[in-house]
Motif scaffolding. Structure first.
Motif, PDB file in Angstrom:
ATOM      1  N   LEU A   1       4.423  13.514  -8.045  1.00  0.00           N
ATOM      2  CA  LEU A   1       3.982  12.436  -9.051  1.00  0.00           C
ATOM      3  C   LEU A   1       2.903  12.973  -9.888  1.00  0.00           C
ATOM      4  N   ASN A   2       2.837  12.511 -11.031  1.00  0.00           N
ATOM      5  CA  ASN A   2       1.930  12.882 -12.060  1.00  0.00           C
ATOM      6  C   ASN A   2       0.734  12.276 -11.794  1.00  0.00           C
ATOM      7  N   GLY A   3      -0.508  12.686 -12.568  1.00  0.00           N
ATOM      8  CA  GLY A   3      -1.755  11.983 -12.452  1.00  0.00           C
ATOM      9  C   GLY A   3      -1.947  10.642 -12.421  1.00  0.00           C
ATOM     10  N   ALA A   4      -1.033   9.862 -13.182  1.00  0.00           N
ATOM     11  CA  ALA A   4      -0.887   8.262 -13.058  1.00  0.00           C
ATOM     12  C   ALA A   4      -0.086   7.844 -12.032  1.00  0.00           C
ATOM     13  N   ASN A   5       0.150   8.634 -11.085  1.00  0.00           N
ATOM     14  CA  ASN A   5       1.102   8.253  -9.942  1.00  0.00           C
ATOM     15  C   ASN A   5       2.562   7.786 -10.143  1.00  0.00           C
ATOM     16  N   ASP A   6       3.103   8.166 -11.663  1.00  0.00           N
ATOM     17  CA  ASP A   6       4.353   8.115 -11.918  1.00  0.00           C
ATOM     18  C   ASP A   6       5.227   9.297 -11.575  1.00  0.00           C
ATOM     19  N   PRO A   7       6.431   9.334 -10.755  1.00  0.00           N
ATOM     20  CA  PRO A   7       7.392  10.183 -10.456  1.00  0.00           C
ATOM     21  C   PRO A   7       7.656  11.327 -11.653  1.00  0.00           C
ATOM     22  N   LEU A   8       7.460  12.461 -11.269  1.00  0.00           N
ATOM     23  CA  LEU A   8       8.136  13.528 -12.313  1.00  0.00           C
ATOM     24  C   LEU A   8       9.308  13.486 -12.717  1.00  0.00           C
ATOM     25  N   PRO A   9       9.638  13.988 -13.893  1.00  0.00           N
ATOM     26  CA  PRO A   9      11.134  14.161 -14.393  1.00  0.00           C
ATOM     27  C   PRO A   9      11.862  14.801 -13.129  1.00  0.00           C
ATOM     28  N   GLY A  10      13.016  14.098 -12.849  1.00  0.00           N
ATOM     29  CA  GLY A  10      14.153  14.839 -11.951  1.00  0.00           C
ATOM     30  C   GLY A  10      13.665  14.814 -10.291  1.00  0.00           C
ATOM     31  N   THR A  11      12.645  13.762 -10.149  1.00  0.00           N
ATOM     32  CA  THR A  11      12.386  13.700  -8.875  1.00  0.00           C
ATOM     33  C   THR A  11      13.264  12.513  -8.069  1.00  0.00           C
ATOM     34  N   PHE A  12      13.122  12.200  -6.805  1.00  0.00           N
ATOM     35  CA  PHE A  12      13.656  11.156  -5.989  1.00  0.00           C
ATOM     36  C   PHE A  12      13.269   9.773  -6.471  1.00  0.00           C
ATOM     37  N   TRP A  13      11.941   9.624  -6.517  1.00  0.00           N
ATOM     38  CA  TRP A  13      11.355   8.425  -6.786  1.00  0.00           C
ATOM     39  C   TRP A  13      11.348   7.929  -8.256  1.00  0.00           C
ATOM     40  N   ARG A  14      11.574   6.720  -8.566  1.00  0.00           N
ATOM     41  CA  ARG A  14      11.702   6.054 -10.124  1.00  0.00           C
ATOM     42  C   ARG A  14      10.409   5.374 -10.524  1.00  0.00           C
ATOM     43  N   SER A  15       9.604   4.914  -9.598  1.00  0.00           N
ATOM     44  CA  SER A  15       8.741   4.155 -10.132  1.00  0.00           C
ATOM     45  C   SER A  15       7.296   4.187  -9.573  1.00  0.00           C
ATOM     46  N   ARG A  16       6.537   3.887 -10.274  1.00  0.00           N
ATOM     47  CA  ARG A  16       5.027   4.521  -9.958  1.00  0.00           C
ATOM     48  C   ARG A  16       4.446   4.164  -8.571  1.00  0.00           C
ATOM     49  N   VAL A  17       3.972   4.975  -7.811  1.00  0.00           N
ATOM     50  CA  VAL A  17       3.471   4.670  -6.575  1.00  0.00           C
ATOM     51  C   VAL A  17       1.926   4.010  -6.521  1.00  0.00           C
ATOM     52  N   GLU A  18       1.744   2.878  -5.917  1.00  0.00           N
ATOM     53  CA  GLU A  18       0.731   2.153  -6.067  1.00  0.00           C
ATOM     54  C   GLU A  18      -0.214   2.279  -4.949  1.00  0.00           C
ATOM     55  N   VAL A  19      -1.552   2.586  -5.154  1.00  0.00           N
ATOM     56  CA  VAL A  19      -2.506   2.643  -4.262  1.00  0.00           C
ATOM     57  C   VAL A  19      -2.929   1.487  -4.050  1.00  0.00           C
ATOM     58  N   VAL A  20      -2.748   0.701  -2.814  1.00  0.00           N
ATOM     59  CA  VAL A  20      -3.241  -0.720  -2.456  1.00  0.00           C
ATOM     60  C   VAL A  20      -4.655  -0.761  -2.191  1.00  0.00           C
ATOM     61  N   LEU A  21      -4.943   0.297  -1.188  1.00  0.00           N
ATOM     62  CA  LEU A  21      -6.293   0.401  -0.549  1.00  0.00           C
ATOM     63  C   LEU A  21      -6.513   1.608  -0.194  1.00  0.00           C
ATOM     64  N   PHE A  22      -7.885   2.041  -0.725  1.00  0.00           N
ATOM     65  CA  PHE A  22      -8.478   3.253  -0.243  1.00  0.00           C
ATOM     66  C   PHE A  22      -9.854   2.756   0.341  1.00  0.00           C
ATOM     67  N   LYS A  23     -10.160   3.225   1.482  1.00  0.00           N
ATOM     68  CA  LYS A  23     -11.403   2.776   2.132  1.00  0.00           C
ATOM     69  C   LYS A  23     -11.865   3.934   2.969  1.00  0.00           C
ATOM     70  N   VAL A  24     -12.984   4.092   2.744  1.00  0.00           N
ATOM     71  CA  VAL A  24     -13.823   5.204   3.491  1.00  0.00           C
ATOM     72  C   VAL A  24     -14.794   4.566   4.550  1.00  0.00           C
ATOM     73  N   VAL A  25     -14.870   4.808   5.874  1.00  0.00           N
ATOM     74  CA  VAL A  25     -15.675   4.145   6.843  1.00  0.00           C
ATOM     75  C   VAL A  25     -16.477   5.280   7.216  1.00  0.00           C
ATOM     76  N   ASN A  26     -17.874   5.202   6.676  1.00  0.00           N
ATOM     77  CA  ASN A  26     -18.712   6.161   6.950  1.00  0.00           C
ATOM     78  C   ASN A  26     -19.959   5.721   8.151  1.00  0.00           C
ATOM     79  N   GLN A  27     -20.830   6.555   7.970  1.00  0.00           N
ATOM     80  CA  GLN A  27     -22.004   6.461   8.952  1.00  0.00           C
ATOM     81  C   GLN A  27     -22.907   5.128   9.025  1.00  0.00           C
ATOM     82  N   GLY A  28     -22.422   4.343   8.083  1.00  0.00           N
ATOM     83  CA  GLY A  28     -23.355   3.159   7.942  1.00  0.00           C
ATOM     84  C   GLY A  28     -22.473   2.101   8.837  1.00  0.00           C
ATOM     85  N   GLU A  29     -21.547   2.282   9.377  1.00  0.00           N
ATOM     86  CA  GLU A  29     -20.987   1.431  10.381  1.00  0.00           C
ATOM     87  C   GLU A  29     -21.179   1.685  11.679  1.00  0.00           C
ATOM     88  N   THR A  30     -20.829   0.775  12.542  1.00  0.00           N
ATOM     89  CA  THR A  30     -21.195   0.862  14.018  1.00  0.00           C
ATOM     90  C   THR A  30     -19.994   1.316  14.623  1.00  0.00           C
TER      91      THR A  30
END
Length: 160
Positions: A80-109
């Motif tokens: 993918l490119n920087g905007a998560n769109d597939p590069l030309p000539g690759t298998f994927w044809r549509s943007r890959v959407e990041v639905v969730l990115f969560k970091v669970v850190n030392q503040g949690e039990t």
């Protein structure tokens, strides 16, 4: 004459079934490729230690570095490119959407149980970790198979 017509009709039916089966096989391969790419991205993100916290003896994930590493691995593995769109000539044809990115850190039990009812996902982390969901749309080979969109989910813990 009717036998010739029957032969043509049966051939077209068998070819349609073959196309459907082939498309389903390629779809499953694409899903596994997406899952492996997400697993690599999440594991890379979970290893991004915060050096300031580590100097004080606290195991924590540096969230900006983790997100950057995850996106780098995801983009490299899915081509993918920087905007998560597939590069030309690759298998994927549509943007890959990041639905969730969560970091669970030392503040949690810990153990920390993350639940997401909307996506029917539950995971228990015993140490700091990263949870990430992406949405992939399958580029159909034939028009026989209905459009498929997957929400691929993964998580990883920091190793220490």
């Amino acid at each position: 004459m009717y036998k010739l017509l029957l032969l043509v009709l049966m051939t077209s039916l068998f070819m349609s079934l073959y196309a459907l089966q082939t498309d389903e096989e390629v779809a499953m391969h694409a899903l596994f490729q997406g899952k492996h790419a997400l697993n690599d991205a999440v594991h890379a993100a979970a290893q991004m230690s915060d050096p300031d916290q580590l100097a004080r003896g606290v195991h924590a994930i540096d969230e900006p570095r983790a997100q950057s590493a995850a996106m780098h691995y995801l983009q490299a593995n899915l081509r993918l490119n920087g905007a998560n769109d597939p590069l030309p000539g690759t298998f994927w044809r549509s943007r890959v959407e990041v639905v969730l990115f969560k970091v669970v850190n030392q503040g949690e039990t810990f153990p920390y149980t993350y639940r997401n009812e909307a996506y029917d996902y539950t995971v228990t982390l015993d140490r700091p970790g990263v949870i990430m969901f992406i949405r992939l749309a399958y580029p159909r080979t034939y028009a026989i198979l209905q459009p498929i969109t997957w929400t691929v989910k993964s998580s990883a813990e920091m190793v220490f």
